[in-house]
Design an enzyme around this catalytic site. Sequence first.
Site, PDB file in Angstrom:
ATOM      1  N   HIS A   1      36.793  35.916  31.502  1.00  0.00           N
ATOM      2  CA  HIS A   1      37.489  35.760  32.784  1.00  0.00           C
ATOM      3  C   HIS A   1      36.661  35.148  33.906  1.00  0.00           C
ATOM      4  O   HIS A   1      36.889  35.426  35.087  1.00  0.00           O
ATOM      5  CB  HIS A   1      38.061  37.109  33.229  1.00  0.00           C
ATOM      6  CG  HIS A   1      38.987  37.719  32.235  1.00  0.00           C
ATOM      7  ND1 HIS A   1      39.438  39.017  32.330  1.00  0.00           N
ATOM      8  CD2 HIS A   1      39.530  37.224  31.086  1.00  0.00           C
ATOM      9  CE1 HIS A   1      40.223  39.281  31.296  1.00  0.00           C
ATOM     10  NE2 HIS A   1      40.288  38.205  30.528  1.00  0.00           N
TER      11      HIS A   1
ATOM     12  N   HIS B   1      31.671  42.815  29.114  1.00  0.00           N
ATOM     13  CA  HIS B   1      32.659  41.898  29.695  1.00  0.00           C
ATOM     14  C   HIS B   1      32.076  40.489  29.691  1.00  0.00           C
ATOM     15  O   HIS B   1      31.278  40.128  30.561  1.00  0.00           O
ATOM     16  CB  HIS B   1      32.995  42.345  31.113  1.00  0.00           C
ATOM     17  CG  HIS B   1      34.227  41.713  31.689  1.00  0.00           C
ATOM     18  ND1 HIS B   1      34.842  40.623  31.125  1.00  0.00           N
ATOM     19  CD2 HIS B   1      34.971  42.025  32.802  1.00  0.00           C
ATOM     20  CE1 HIS B   1      35.895  40.280  31.847  1.00  0.00           C
ATOM     21  NE2 HIS B   1      35.995  41.119  32.868  1.00  0.00           N
TER      22      HIS B   1
ATOM     23  N   TYR C   1      33.447  35.542  34.686  1.00  0.00           N
ATOM     24  CA  TYR C   1      32.343  36.313  35.254  1.00  0.00           C
ATOM     25  C   TYR C   1      31.017  35.869  34.628  1.00  0.00           C
ATOM     26  O   TYR C   1      30.958  34.847  33.944  1.00  0.00           O
ATOM     27  CB  TYR C   1      32.636  37.803  35.127  1.00  0.00           C
ATOM     28  CG  TYR C   1      33.870  38.186  35.916  1.00  0.00           C
ATOM     29  CD1 TYR C   1      33.897  38.014  37.299  1.00  0.00           C
ATOM     30  CD2 TYR C   1      35.018  38.651  35.283  1.00  0.00           C
ATOM     31  CE1 TYR C   1      35.041  38.316  38.036  1.00  0.00           C
ATOM     32  CE2 TYR C   1      36.164  38.954  36.004  1.00  0.00           C
ATOM     33  CZ  TYR C   1      36.167  38.788  37.380  1.00  0.00           C
ATOM     34  OH  TYR C   1      37.297  39.073  38.105  1.00  0.00           O
TER      35      TYR C   1
END
Length: 396
Positions: A188, A185, A190
Amino acid sequence: MASSAQDGNNPLFSPYKMGKFNLSHRVVLAPMTRCRALNNIPQAALGEYYEQRATAGGFLITEGTMISPTSAGFPHVPGIFTKEQVREWKKIVDVVHAKGAVIFCQLWHVGRASHEVYQPAGAAPISSTEKPISNRWRILMPDGTHGIYPKPRAIGTYEISQVVEDYRRSALNAIEAGFDGIEIHGAHGYLIDQFLKDGINDRTDEYGGSLANRCKFITQVVQAVVSAIGADRVGVRVSPAIDHLDAMDSNPLSLGLAVVERLNKIQLHSGSKLAYLHVTQPRYVAYGQTEAGRLGSEEEEARLMRTLRNAYQGTFICSGGYTRELGIEAVAQGDADLVSYGRLFISNPDLVMRIKLNAPLNKYNRKTFYTQDPVVGYTDYPFLQGNGSNGPLSRL
């Protein structure tokens, strides 16, 4: 429109070979935080949730999964850094595999998008910076209230190698649990995105400043994970044009292309393609807000996505507010190989069949997205004609 409702030529239902994985359709379950893993341990309810959404030859990506005790930013999200977590995930993976689906685990570190309450010993969350997320955003607290994001601690240069190792070890744990692969990931707002975006990263060491330096962390993470489990088991998610959690960049297209260039080089050097690149389109809805980033028009969005799609040498997954019709169009026009669906999959466990039949969709209840109830708003959304997860309409 690329395809009529049931003309037999729906491109979302053409087979696709994603590296070593043979998929029967192109409708992907997007990773979504659901907060049902009490005490960060995957529960039996997670198995039912993923089984409901699994189809033969389908592809599922799990919710964001903690790589270490410092990586949580929501209550009751699962981890994959302890033996107990690995053991419980294996039960879930086995259920999904019994349905004939492929499942990847999304490896997640939220960085500054956390709070002392989620950190060991109440420490400050780590990030690329000491700048907190602005008061425009709120963090979900364990008691269900919303708080202000605290000031993070800029991680020391010498500490970064340990975070990279956390990703590598979690990837190995995922394979031990039976997952077919993992998704890194990097999107977004993070942790990885906090290094990528020049609106956040204000470092003066080798991980900050130039575009090349800002891409160093994600490159090291991908290289470490690829060396551990193989490129064909690794997917990467990025969102260069999205300003979620203040993750702004002055040149999203250049950033996206820089990441793609590095992923292509990793593929070349490893002798194998990554499983995929997963990109969230600029118009992205999170927490009830639409974040258009710096690119707002449909034409600009399409240009960015197509540029990244054409530059990346491998499977390309698009995500972000896609409907059935937009998904059909994306695949038919060659803008993506696969399309991931989020909120529609929450309220429609048999979304694959509903898209195939062009059937009506259940409406989702946003109030139950992040509760801890193992049934309500989680596994109780109805199937077509009342069929359960093992009913004839849930099998393709």
